[in-house]
Design a protein around this motif. Structure first.
Motif, PDB file in Angstrom:
ATOM      1  N   ILE A 166      -9.398  -1.268 -20.753  1.00 27.43           N
ATOM      2  CA  ILE A 166      -7.847  -0.675 -20.408  1.00 27.43           C
ATOM      3  C   ILE A 166      -7.710   0.708 -20.503  1.00 27.43           C
ATOM      4  O   ILE A 166      -8.603   1.759 -21.634  1.00 27.43           O
ATOM      5  N   VAL A 167      -7.042   1.187 -19.560  1.00 22.75           N
ATOM      6  CA  VAL A 167      -7.235   2.899 -19.091  1.00 22.75           C
ATOM      7  C   VAL A 167      -5.576   2.878 -19.152  1.00 22.75           C
ATOM      8  O   VAL A 167      -5.419   1.983 -18.574  1.00 22.75           O
ATOM      9  N   ALA A 168      -4.974   4.380 -20.274  1.00 28.29           N
ATOM     10  CA  ALA A 168      -4.163   4.663 -19.905  1.00 28.29           C
ATOM     11  C   ALA A 168      -3.771   6.269 -19.481  1.00 28.29           C
ATOM     12  O   ALA A 168      -4.791   7.151 -19.611  1.00 28.29           O
ATOM     13  N   LEU A 169      -2.880   6.700 -18.478  1.00 25.97           N
ATOM     14  CA  LEU A 169      -2.535   7.362 -18.003  1.00 25.97           C
ATOM     15  C   LEU A 169      -1.414   8.458 -18.542  1.00 25.97           C
ATOM     16  O   LEU A 169      -0.821   7.734 -18.798  1.00 25.97           O
ATOM     17  N   ASP A 170      -1.868   9.088 -19.108  1.00 30.59           N
ATOM     18  CA  ASP A 170      -0.680  10.371 -19.552  1.00 30.59           C
ATOM     19  C   ASP A 170      -0.600  11.484 -18.722  1.00 30.59           C
ATOM     20  O   ASP A 170      -1.653  12.242 -18.344  1.00 30.59           O
ATOM     21  N   GLY A 171       1.203  11.242 -18.096  1.00 31.91           N
ATOM     22  CA  GLY A 171       1.005  12.722 -17.255  1.00 31.91           C
ATOM     23  C   GLY A 171       0.616  12.792 -15.987  1.00 31.91           C
ATOM     24  O   GLY A 171       0.490  13.761 -15.532  1.00 31.91           O
ATOM     25  N   VAL A 172      -0.213  11.390 -15.843  1.00 34.30           N
ATOM     26  CA  VAL A 172      -0.273  11.725 -13.475  1.00 34.30           C
ATOM     27  C   VAL A 172       0.392  10.570 -13.826  1.00 34.30           C
ATOM     28  O   VAL A 172       1.378   9.626 -13.180  1.00 34.30           O
ATOM     29  N   THR A 173       0.979  12.359 -12.307  1.00 38.51           N
ATOM     30  CA  THR A 173       1.906  11.849 -11.632  1.00 38.51           C
ATOM     31  C   THR A 173       1.770  11.460  -9.891  1.00 38.51           C
ATOM     32  O   THR A 173       2.513  10.758  -9.276  1.00 38.51           O
ATOM     33  N   ASP A 174       0.663  11.839  -9.481  1.00 39.74           N
ATOM     34  CA  ASP A 174      -0.029  10.952  -7.881  1.00 39.74           C
ATOM     35  C   ASP A 174      -0.233   9.781  -8.078  1.00 39.74           C
ATOM     36  O   ASP A 174      -1.370   9.294  -8.609  1.00 39.74           O
ATOM     37  N   PRO A 175       0.211   8.151  -7.119  1.00 41.25           N
ATOM     38  CA  PRO A 175       0.401   7.467  -6.951  1.00 41.25           C
ATOM     39  C   PRO A 175      -1.080   7.441  -6.603  1.00 41.25           C
ATOM     40  O   PRO A 175      -2.086   6.682  -7.069  1.00 41.25           O
ATOM     41  N   ARG A 176      -2.035   8.099  -5.645  1.00 37.42           N
ATOM     42  CA  ARG A 176      -2.907   7.584  -5.355  1.00 37.42           C
ATOM     43  C   ARG A 176      -4.027   7.643  -6.618  1.00 37.42           C
ATOM     44  O   ARG A 176      -4.980   7.664  -6.199  1.00 37.42           O
ATOM     45  N   ASN A 177      -3.404   9.085  -7.634  1.00 36.00           N
ATOM     46  CA  ASN A 177      -4.864   8.281  -8.714  1.00 36.00           C
ATOM     47  C   ASN A 177      -4.620   7.403  -8.856  1.00 36.00           C
ATOM     48  O   ASN A 177      -5.299   7.024 -10.015  1.00 36.00           O
ATOM     49  N   LEU A 178      -3.583   6.952  -9.306  1.00 35.79           N
ATOM     50  CA  LEU A 178      -3.548   6.214  -9.870  1.00 35.79           C
ATOM     51  C   LEU A 178      -3.361   4.161  -9.274  1.00 35.79           C
ATOM     52  O   LEU A 178      -4.907   3.949  -9.799  1.00 35.79           O
ATOM     53  N   GLY A 179      -3.739   4.153  -8.161  1.00 38.23           N
ATOM     54  CA  GLY A 179      -4.044   3.740  -7.445  1.00 38.23           C
ATOM     55  C   GLY A 179      -6.000   3.377  -7.620  1.00 38.23           C
ATOM     56  O   GLY A 179      -6.527   2.152  -6.781  1.00 38.23           O
ATOM     57  N   ALA A 180      -6.839   4.749  -7.827  1.00 39.58           N
ATOM     58  CA  ALA A 180      -7.965   5.117  -7.802  1.00 39.58           C
ATOM     59  C   ALA A 180      -8.028   4.333  -9.003  1.00 39.58           C
ATOM     60  O   ALA A 180      -9.816   4.005  -9.080  1.00 39.58           O
ATOM     61  N   VAL A 181      -7.848   3.818 -10.287  1.00 36.26           N
ATOM     62  CA  VAL A 181      -8.150   4.379 -11.722  1.00 36.26           C
ATOM     63  C   VAL A 181      -7.550   2.455 -11.681  1.00 36.26           C
ATOM     64  O   VAL A 181      -8.603   1.715 -11.900  1.00 36.26           O
ATOM     65  N   VAL A 182      -6.561   1.880 -10.669  1.00 35.33           N
ATOM     66  CA  VAL A 182      -6.936   0.652 -10.608  1.00 35.33           C
ATOM     67  C   VAL A 182      -8.240  -0.099 -10.278  1.00 35.33           C
ATOM     68  O   VAL A 182      -8.572  -1.257 -10.433  1.00 35.33           O
ATOM     69  N   ARG A 183      -8.530   1.033  -8.690  1.00 37.85           N
ATOM     70  CA  ARG A 183      -9.474   0.252  -8.393  1.00 37.85           C
ATOM     71  C   ARG A 183     -11.215   0.346  -9.042  1.00 37.85           C
ATOM     72  O   ARG A 183     -11.632  -0.380  -9.428  1.00 37.85           O
ATOM     73  N   GLU A 197       6.731   4.714 -18.565  1.00 38.13           N
ATOM     74  CA  GLU A 197       7.818   4.141 -18.060  1.00 38.13           C
ATOM     75  C   GLU A 197       8.858   5.795 -17.544  1.00 38.13           C
ATOM     76  O   GLU A 197       8.769   5.992 -15.852  1.00 38.13           O
ATOM     77  N   ARG A 198       8.671   6.538 -18.285  1.00 38.89           N
ATOM     78  CA  ARG A 198       9.192   7.851 -17.423  1.00 38.89           C
ATOM     79  C   ARG A 198       7.945   9.102 -17.188  1.00 38.89           C
ATOM     80  O   ARG A 198       6.664   9.361 -17.683  1.00 38.89           O
ATOM     81  N   ARG A 199       8.176   9.406 -15.905  1.00 44.19           N
ATOM     82  CA  ARG A 199       6.994  10.773 -16.101  1.00 44.19           C
ATOM     83  C   ARG A 199       5.998  10.187 -15.013  1.00 44.19           C
ATOM     84  O   ARG A 199       4.825  11.664 -16.140  1.00 44.19           O
ATOM     85  N   ALA A 200       5.838   9.501 -14.760  1.00 48.01           N
ATOM     86  CA  ALA A 200       4.352   9.097 -14.526  1.00 48.01           C
ATOM     87  C   ALA A 200       4.647   8.319 -12.904  1.00 48.01           C
ATOM     88  O   ALA A 200       5.971   7.347 -12.808  1.00 48.01           O
ATOM     89  N   ALA A 201       3.110   8.086 -12.852  1.00 49.45           N
ATOM     90  CA  ALA A 201       3.085   7.070 -10.918  1.00 49.45           C
ATOM     91  C   ALA A 201       3.376   5.623 -11.524  1.00 49.45           C
ATOM     92  O   ALA A 201       2.897   5.408 -12.848  1.00 49.45           O
ATOM     93  N   GLY A 202       4.208   5.213 -10.126  1.00 52.16           N
ATOM     94  CA  GLY A 202       4.141   4.041 -10.511  1.00 52.16           C
ATOM     95  C   GLY A 202       3.448   3.376  -9.784  1.00 52.16           C
ATOM     96  O   GLY A 202       2.608   3.725  -8.519  1.00 52.16           O
ATOM     97  N   MET A 203       3.518   1.818  -9.658  1.00 51.97           N
ATOM     98  CA  MET A 203       3.012   1.063  -8.642  1.00 51.97           C
ATOM     99  C   MET A 203       3.757   1.107  -7.193  1.00 51.97           C
ATOM    100  O   MET A 203       4.089   0.249  -6.708  1.00 51.97           O
ATOM    101  N   THR A 204       3.715   1.932  -6.381  1.00 51.31           N
ATOM    102  CA  THR A 204       3.686   2.712  -5.242  1.00 51.31           C
ATOM    103  C   THR A 204       3.340   1.580  -3.705  1.00 51.31           C
ATOM    104  O   THR A 204       2.165   1.475  -4.157  1.00 51.31           O
ATOM    105  N   ALA A 205       3.710   1.837  -2.971  1.00 51.40           N
ATOM    106  CA  ALA A 205       2.874   2.028  -1.132  1.00 51.40           C
ATOM    107  C   ALA A 205       1.667   2.182  -1.844  1.00 51.40           C
ATOM    108  O   ALA A 205       0.719   1.619  -1.423  1.00 51.40           O
ATOM    109  N   GLY A 206       1.490   3.640  -1.568  1.00 49.09           N
ATOM    110  CA  GLY A 206       0.540   4.412  -1.577  1.00 49.09           C
ATOM    111  C   GLY A 206      -1.016   4.332  -2.858  1.00 49.09           C
ATOM    112  O   GLY A 206      -1.723   3.607  -2.559  1.00 49.09           O
ATOM    113  N   ALA A 207       0.088   4.342  -3.586  1.00 54.27           N
ATOM    114  CA  ALA A 207      -1.105   3.286  -5.037  1.00 54.27           C
ATOM    115  C   ALA A 207      -1.275   2.359  -4.714  1.00 54.27           C
ATOM    116  O   ALA A 207      -2.804   1.546  -4.999  1.00 54.27           O
ATOM    117  N   TRP A 208      -0.426   0.894  -4.234  1.00 55.19           N
ATOM    118  CA  TRP A 208      -1.519  -0.105  -3.571  1.00 55.19           C
ATOM    119  C   TRP A 208      -2.606   0.163  -2.367  1.00 55.19           C
ATOM    120  O   TRP A 208      -3.700  -0.135  -2.327  1.00 55.19           O
TER     121      TRP A 208
END
Length: 313
Positions: A166-183, A197-208
């Motif tokens: 599992i990968v956990a993200l701490d303080g990553v706010t760019d949805p594109r980084n989240l999408g790259a990690v998911v990939r 839940e707070r102050r972090a990137a979520g699964m937006t259209a950019g992350a998708w």
């Protein structure tokens, strides 16, 4: 004599009694109810408004909660989102729109995917929906993302007879980084990603879009408190490994990657927060002979995931 009759007719005759009702009325109505229960009182109106809001507010369906819906605005962004398989519920098209190539492609992609409602709307309505953004006559509504619970990721791995990765993200706010990690998690056989839940990137259209469709099969969990979620993983026998430029161990030396592990990646600028860093069992660094100070979250996670997959393979 007529005057006398008028006086006589004005006299009261016998009347029906009240049956004791007046006497009962004098007995009172008991103690005064609290302000919240007195109709017309300010506190009663406030309580009623709160009750209505509670009824209207939808309950979260997933254990990890649910994000809010999102709008993708503009012809190029809408076409790109549809190409990349970003989930969508409704495509709004402006009435009397100039039917160029991008509009035709958006309509064709929406029709081919199915399950997307096509709605024609006047320009003022689209202006209102997008708060005056330059929508160019196309607006795509992305439904709320249903997050998993952090425990679900580990349980799913154990159910498949595998050690959790599992990968956990701490303080990553760019949805594109989240999408790259998911990939990367999907590419190297990981079991999911955890975000605060707070102050972090979520699964937006950019992350998708950045996940290139892998978000459809790689779950993302949301933790109310990341430190507590990591502590729960540790209690379940999962090793927590944090990436840090000044880590005590090099990634190639860490045998913990062979077993159940959570890899924690911080932001490119600040790295791991203090509490998260203190919660990790190990802090590891990625050797960089080229002298770069740091890597973005997507690249760093990909390197560690590759090493874990290599060891497990």
């Amino acid at each position: 004599m007529a005057t006398n009759n008028r006086r006589m007719s004005g006299k009261k005759g016998a009347q029906v009694g009240s049956g004791g009702q007046r006497r009962k009325g004098l007995e009172g109505k008991g103690p005064t109810p609290p302000a919240e229960m007195r109709k017309g009182h300010k506190k009663n109106r406030i309580a009623g408004a709160k009750a209505k809001q509670a009824v209207r507010r939808p309950a979260p369906r997933g254990r990890g909660g649910k994000s809010s819906s999102e709008l993708v605005v503009g012809r190029n962004p809408v076409v790109e989102a549809l190409r990349e398989g970003v989930p969508a519920s409704t495509l709004y098209v402006q009435q009397f729109i100039d039917n160029d190539e991008r509009v035709r492609e958006a309509l064709q992609l929406a029709a081919e995917r199915g399950g997307i409602n096509l709605m024609e709307a006047p320009r003022p309505e689209l202006d209102r929906m997008t708060n005056g953004l330059n929508h160019q006559g196309l607006v795509l509504q992305v439904p709320p993302y249903e997050y998993a619970h952090p425990e679900d990721l580990a349980n799913a791995a154990y159910d498949d007879g595998e050690d959790p990765l599992i990968v956990a993200l701490d303080g990553v706010t760019d949805p594109r980084n989240l999408g790259a990690v998911v990939r990367s998690v999907s590419a190297f056989g990981g079991h999911g990603v955890v975000v605060p839940e707070r102050r972090a990137a979520g699964m937006t259209a950019g992350a998708w879009k950045t996940s290139a469709g892998t978000a459809a099969r790689t779950p993302v969990a949301r933790a109310t408190n990341l430190t507590r979620a990591l502590e729960s993983y540790k209690k379940a026998g999962i090793v927590v490994v944090g990436l840090a430029a000044d880590g005590e161990h090099e990634i190639g030396e860490l045998e913990a990657l062979d077993g159940p592990v959570v890899i924690v990646v911080g932001s490119e600028g600040k790295g791991l927060s203090r509490l998260v860093g203190e919660t990790c069992d190990f802090r590891v660094r990625i050797p960089m002979p080229g002298g770069a100070e740091s890597l973005n979250a997507g690249v760093a996670a990909g390197i560690v995931l590759y090493e874990a997959a290599r060891r497990r393979g």
